[in-house]
Write a protein that holds these residues in place. Structure first.
Motif, PDB file in Angstrom:
ATOM      1  N   ALA A 128       0.861  -1.188   0.000  1.00 17.85           N
ATOM      2  CA  ALA A 128       0.000   0.000   0.000  1.00 17.85           C
ATOM      3  C   ALA A 128       0.894   1.234   0.000  1.00 17.85           C
ATOM      4  CB  ALA A 128      -0.910   0.023   1.229  1.00 17.85           C
ATOM      5  N   ASN A 129       0.339   2.333  -0.473  1.00 15.28           N
ATOM      6  CA  ASN A 129       1.041   3.606  -0.360  1.00 15.28           C
ATOM      7  C   ASN A 129       0.029   4.744  -0.465  1.00 15.28           C
ATOM      8  OD1 ASN A 129       1.067   3.020  -3.370  1.00 15.28           O
ATOM      9  ND2 ASN A 129       1.939   5.076  -3.393  1.00 15.28           N
ATOM     10  N   HIS A 130       0.407   5.857   0.114  1.00 16.70           N
ATOM     11  CA  HIS A 130      -0.398   7.071   0.000  1.00 16.70           C
ATOM     12  C   HIS A 130       0.539   8.276   0.106  1.00 16.70           C
ATOM     13  CE1 HIS A 130      -0.315   6.500   4.415  1.00 16.70           C
ATOM     14  NE2 HIS A 130      -0.380   7.798   4.457  1.00 16.70           N
ATOM     15  N   GLU A 131       0.019   9.438  -0.208  1.00 20.60           N
ATOM     16  CA  GLU A 131       0.824  10.646  -0.201  1.00 20.60           C
ATOM     17  C   GLU A 131       0.444  11.549   0.966  1.00 20.60           C
ATOM     18  OE1 GLU A 131       0.316  12.299  -4.124  1.00 20.60           O
ATOM     19  OE2 GLU A 131       1.511  10.711  -5.036  1.00 20.60           O
ATOM     20  N   VAL A 132       1.473  12.128   1.577  1.00 21.17           N
ATOM     21  CA  VAL A 132       1.298  13.103   2.646  1.00 21.17           C
ATOM     22  C   VAL A 132       2.263  14.242   2.359  1.00 21.17           C
ATOM     23  CG1 VAL A 132       1.487  13.560   5.119  1.00 21.17           C
ATOM     24  CG2 VAL A 132       0.713  11.307   4.327  1.00 21.17           C
ATOM     25  N   GLY A 133       1.736  15.410   2.059  1.00 22.27           N
ATOM     26  CA  GLY A 133       2.596  16.557   1.749  1.00 22.27           C
ATOM     27  C   GLY A 133       3.528  16.243   0.593  1.00 22.27           C
ATOM     28  N   THR A 134       4.821  16.431   0.816  1.00 26.28           N
ATOM     29  CA  THR A 134       5.823  16.242  -0.238  1.00 26.28           C
ATOM     30  C   THR A 134       6.258  14.791  -0.403  1.00 26.28           C
ATOM     31  OG1 THR A 134       7.585  16.646   1.364  1.00 26.28           O
ATOM     32  CG2 THR A 134       6.783  18.554   0.082  1.00 26.28           C
ATOM     33  N   HIS A 135       5.764  13.888   0.436  1.00 25.42           N
ATOM     34  CA  HIS A 135       6.269  12.522   0.469  1.00 25.42           C
ATOM     35  C   HIS A 135       5.202  11.473   0.171  1.00 25.42           C
ATOM     36  CE1 HIS A 135       9.766  14.415   2.107  1.00 25.42           C
ATOM     37  NE2 HIS A 135      10.373  13.261   2.279  1.00 25.42           N
TER      38      HIS A 135
END
Length: 167
Positions: A128-135
Motif C-alpha cells: 500500500a502507499n499514499h501521499e502526505v505533503g511532499t512525500h
C-alpha cells in the motif's frame, strides 16, 4: 537547497536532525530498472504480518521506480558502511548505476539486491502507499529477512552527520 521555507519548516527540520536514526539503503530492481537510495525514514509498523513503512520524497528519482517495481530490499547499514550511505545519498559524484559497482552485492530470494556487510536485509513487497505533503508513504510487507550476527555496530545519522552506535 529549497528557499522560501517557513520558520516552522526550518524548526521542524532542525528538530528532526537531533533524532538519531538508523541508516538504510533501499534497493529495488525490476522492469523499470535498478536503483538505490539512502534513507533514515524507515520504521516498523507491525510484526503480524511483518511490515515496514518508508517515507520517500515524491521528487526523488527512486519514487516512480519503487511504485512500478513494487519490490525492494531494506539494507540496515553497519558502522563500517559510511561509504555505502554516502554513495546512495548522492554525496559522491557517482552515477546511480556506478554506486552499485563500488560494493559487493548478493540477491535475495525475491531477486532484490542486498549489500554485503549490512546488519540486516529485509526483502518485501509494497502492499500500500499514499501521499502526505511532499512525500509518499510506502507500506512494505516483509517476506525474507537475513541477519548478520557477526556485526554489532550500527551506522546512525545525527545532526546531519553519519556516526556510529557501538554496543
Amino acid at each position: 537547497m529549497q528557499t522560501n521555507l517557513s520558520q516552522t519548516q526550518l524548526l521542524f527540520r532542525e528538530a528532526m536532525s537531533v533524532c538519531a536514526a538508523g541508516v538504510h539503503v533501499i534497493t529495488t530492481d525490476g522492469a523499470t530498472g535498478r536503483f538505490g537510495i539512502t534513507m533514515t525514514a524507515v520504521s516498523s509498523v507491525t510484526d503480524e504480518p511483518p511490515t515496514l513503512m518508508l517515507c520517500v520524497n515524491r521528487q526523488a528519482q527512486i519514487y516512480p521506480i519503487l511504485q512500478a517495481n513494487g519490490v525492494l530490499c531494506v539494507n540496515v547499514l553497519s558502522s563500517q558502511q559510511i561509504d555505502v550511505a554516502e554513495h546512495f545519498a548522492g554525496l559522491t559524484k557517482l552515477t546511480p548505476e556506478a554506486r552499485f559497482e563500488q560494493h559487493i552485492w548478493h540477491r535475495g530470494k525475491n531477486g532484490q539486491l542486498q549489500v554485503d556487510g549490512a546488519l540486516a536485509h529485509l526483502h518485501g513487497k509494497i502492499v500500500a502507499n499514499h501521499e502526505v505533503g511532499t512525500h509518499g508513504v510506502f507500506y512494505v510487507q516483509i517476506d525474507e529477512i537475513a541477519l548478520n550476527p557477526h556485526i554489532d555496530n550500527a551506522l546512525v545519522y545525527f545532526r546531519r552527520t553519519f556516526g556510529t552506535f557501538e554496543r
